[in-house]
Structures are given as C-alpha cells and as structure tokens.
Design an enzyme around this catalytic site. Structure first.
Site, PDB file in Angstrom:
ATOM      1  N   LYS A  66      -7.134   1.236  -2.970  1.00 59.70           N
ATOM      2  CA  LYS A  66      -6.728   1.061  -1.493  1.00 59.70           C
ATOM      3  C   LYS A  66      -6.927   2.080  -0.498  1.00 59.70           C
ATOM      4  O   LYS A  66      -7.306   1.914   0.647  1.00 59.70           O
ATOM      5  CB  LYS A  66      -5.330   0.429  -1.505  1.00 59.70           C
ATOM      6  CG  LYS A  66      -4.831   0.067  -0.154  1.00 59.70           C
ATOM      7  CD  LYS A  66      -5.737  -1.215   0.358  1.00 59.70           C
ATOM      8  CE  LYS A  66      -5.308  -1.686   1.809  1.00 59.70           C
ATOM      9  NZ  LYS A  66      -3.823  -2.227   1.636  1.00 59.70           N
ATOM     10  N   THR A 110       1.108  -1.271   0.134  1.00 60.21           N
ATOM     11  CA  THR A 110      -0.038  -0.114  -0.017  1.00 60.21           C
ATOM     12  C   THR A 110       0.920   1.149  -0.151  1.00 60.21           C
ATOM     13  O   THR A 110       1.753   1.358   0.943  1.00 60.21           O
ATOM     14  CB  THR A 110      -0.761  -0.060   1.297  1.00 60.21           C
ATOM     15  OG1 THR A 110      -1.639  -1.080   1.040  1.00 60.21           O
ATOM     16  CG2 THR A 110      -1.828   1.329   1.213  1.00 60.21           C
ATOM     17  N   LYS A 140       0.771   5.129   8.318  1.00 65.58           N
ATOM     18  CA  LYS A 140       1.123   5.486   6.863  1.00 65.58           C
ATOM     19  C   LYS A 140       0.025   5.422   6.038  1.00 65.58           C
ATOM     20  O   LYS A 140       0.256   6.711   5.134  1.00 65.58           O
ATOM     21  CB  LYS A 140       2.139   4.243   6.600  1.00 65.58           C
ATOM     22  CG  LYS A 140       2.691   4.493   5.252  1.00 65.58           C
ATOM     23  CD  LYS A 140       2.296   3.667   4.153  1.00 65.58           C
ATOM     24  CE  LYS A 140       2.662   2.285   4.351  1.00 65.58           C
ATOM     25  NZ  LYS A 140       1.901   1.227   3.465  1.00 65.58           N
TER      26      LYS A 140
END
Length: 312
Positions: free
Chosen positions: A182, A107, A250
């Site tokens: 995502k 990701t 993150k």
C-alpha cells in the site's frame, strides 16, 4: 501449513469496525452476500443504513470480537488500529479465542501490522493486514484492489470474504507486506495526482476544452485512475472526499518514514507531501485528495470560484 476453513456466509459471523466513506459500502456488500454482521462505530448514526439491512450495532470492539468469527477493521490512523485491536480492556484481541481471524484493512504502519500478527498468534488467533486501493468508487462498486500480508492458509480461508469487496485480491507476503504494498501504491498515486492536476491546469491556461482533454488522455498513454475518475470531479469543482486529504498525509508520512528506514530518497514523494501539507494548512484537510488542484491554483495565483469563496 495446516488448512483453515470458514463456514458458509450464512453461518460465518463477521465483525466490522469503522463505518466511514469506504467502510459503509464494504460492510453493505458483505450483508448482501449473506454474512451476519456485527458492527462498531464511534458515530452511531453512521450505522443506520447497515442496521436497516440487518446488521447489529454493538458497544465496543471487544463485544464485536466476542460475537464474531472474523473481525474486519478499517479506521483512520495507526493509533486507532492499536486502540481497536490491542487495547487491554476493550480491544478485539481481548475478546478473541483460538481460531478467530482479524483483518485490518486500514492503511497503517508495516511494523504495527507485524506486531498485531504476533500478538494475535500468541492467543492462537490469526491476523492479516489487508489495506485497499480504489477509494469510494471502488468500495461502492466492490472493485477494490486488496493487498494482503500474512499466512497463506489464513488468506485462502478469507478469500471468499475479500472477493465480495474487491476484484484484485493478492497475498503479497508475510505480515506487514500488505502495508508495504500500500505504501508503494500511495507513492505512485502521490506523484500521479500532481501530474494529473498540472496537466489539467496547463490545458485550462492555454484554452483547451478540459473535458475533451480528459477523454483523449484517458484513452492513451497518460491514462490513469486519477485522470478518469478525479479529473471530471475537478472540472465540476466537486472536491468531496473519496479519500480524505488528512488521511493521505498520514499515508505519505508513513511512506517517507519507511523509505528513510531502508535508505531511499524519493523526491516525488517529498514534493507531494509538501503540497498536501500546504493544502491542509489552508483548511482543506477534509476534502478529497484531488483537491490538490486547489493548492496548485493558489500557487499560480488563480482566483477561487464564487462557490468556493462562499465555502471559505
């Protein structure tokens, strides 16, 4: 668009970079499906189980690229993606020739996915961004959702590989669109995790049997992956990572940056990022994302269990 076809599993060499909570299971499925795997991991001991299944451990991403037809990477942060794929000395790109394929399942930033795509294209090679959802359970059971960005012919060629690791595999658009999908996934999960934890916190406070609450809610309109899979872990006080808090932070940071770039204000995402930052500041960054319950319990002045006191 020209067709592109990979050889059979027995003759297709796959490189796999990143043997973490999810990567180890994903790589294992590929070996069991008949693919020859060349692997790289910074912590060699993580590769032991895969080596026992027949994988070869190599010294650098460059070596993996040189000895593979397709290279899959699933690492931690965008900076790791840049290092693994684009490093001018030992990166995958430097070991690629025309026709080879990079699949980054980390990701990461949509803009970086586009950059990777363009750099590989200059060499006559191909790149897909293909982040996944489903956590350690989905990786272990080969039921991951895989959201892909890139060219249709490259996606079609790699579909047999994706189908070994996941059940819901879809091309979402051009390079970077896998990562954008995502981000939408992480935005939904972030507020959903707050809702699930608050629901159980309320049930506990008013004296309900929380196991029964999970069973009832999981069969109705409140059913979510988090309720069904992470709710029972919370009741057992098992906060081991299916996905690390620090990696989720993150992801939420990337999502906030992307939302800002397109002029969106997302209050639920902002609130979730704040709570996870509080959790990390309390030293819980290596726990699973469902450890958000600990932050909410602390906010409400609820004591730690005896086991948690010992760990602290």
């Amino acid at each position: 668009m020209s067709s592109l076809k990979l050889a059979s599993p027995a003759t297709t060499r796959i490189g796999f970079i990143g043997i973490g909570v999810m990567g180890a299971s994903m790589a294992g499925h590929l070996i069991k499906a008949g693919y020859k795997l060349n692997i790289f991991t910074r912590t060699a001991s993580k590769a032991d189980s895969l080596i026992s299944l027949g994988a070869s451990l190599l010294n650098t991403p460059l070596e993996v690229a040189q000895q593979s037809d397709v290279v899959i990477s699933i690492v931690g942060y965008p900076k790791d993606v840049e290092e693994v794929l684009l490093d001018s000395k030992n990166g995958v790109l430097n070991g690629f020739e025309s026709g080879k394929i990079s699949i980054d399942m980390t990701t990461s930033k949509p803009s970086l996915a586009v950059r990777v795509y363009e750099e590989f294209k200059k060499r006559g090679a191909y790149a897909l961004d293909a982040p996944v959802s489903g956590g350690d359970i989905g990786a272990r059971n080969a039921t991951l959702s895989i959201m892909v960005g890139g060219d249709q012919n490259v996606f079609d060629a790699c579909l047999p590989i994706f189908n070994v690791m996941g059940k819901n595999v879809r091309l979402m658009g051009n390079a970077g669109f896998g990562q954008h999908t995502k981000m939408a996934n992480q935005i939904a999960i972030s507020s959903g995790m707050i809702a699930m934890c608050e629901s159980l916190l309320y049930a506990q406070r008013v004296g309900l049997d929380c196991e029964s609450v999970i069973q009832v809610l999981s069969s109705g309109a409140a059913q979510t992956f988090s309720m069904s899979n992470y709710g029972p872990r919370i009741l057992k006080r098992n906060f081991d990572p299916g996905f690390y808090v620090e990696h989720f932070i993150k992801d939420l940071g990337i999502a906030l940056d992307e939302a800002s770039r397109v002029g969106l204000i997302l209050p639920g995402l902002i609130q979730s990022k704040m709570l996870y930052d509080i959790l990390a500041a309390d030293g819980k960054q290596k726990l699973g994302t469902h450890a958000l319950m600990l932050a909410l319990e602390k906010l409400n002045g609820m004591p730690k269990t005896s086991n948690e006191e010992k760990k602290a």
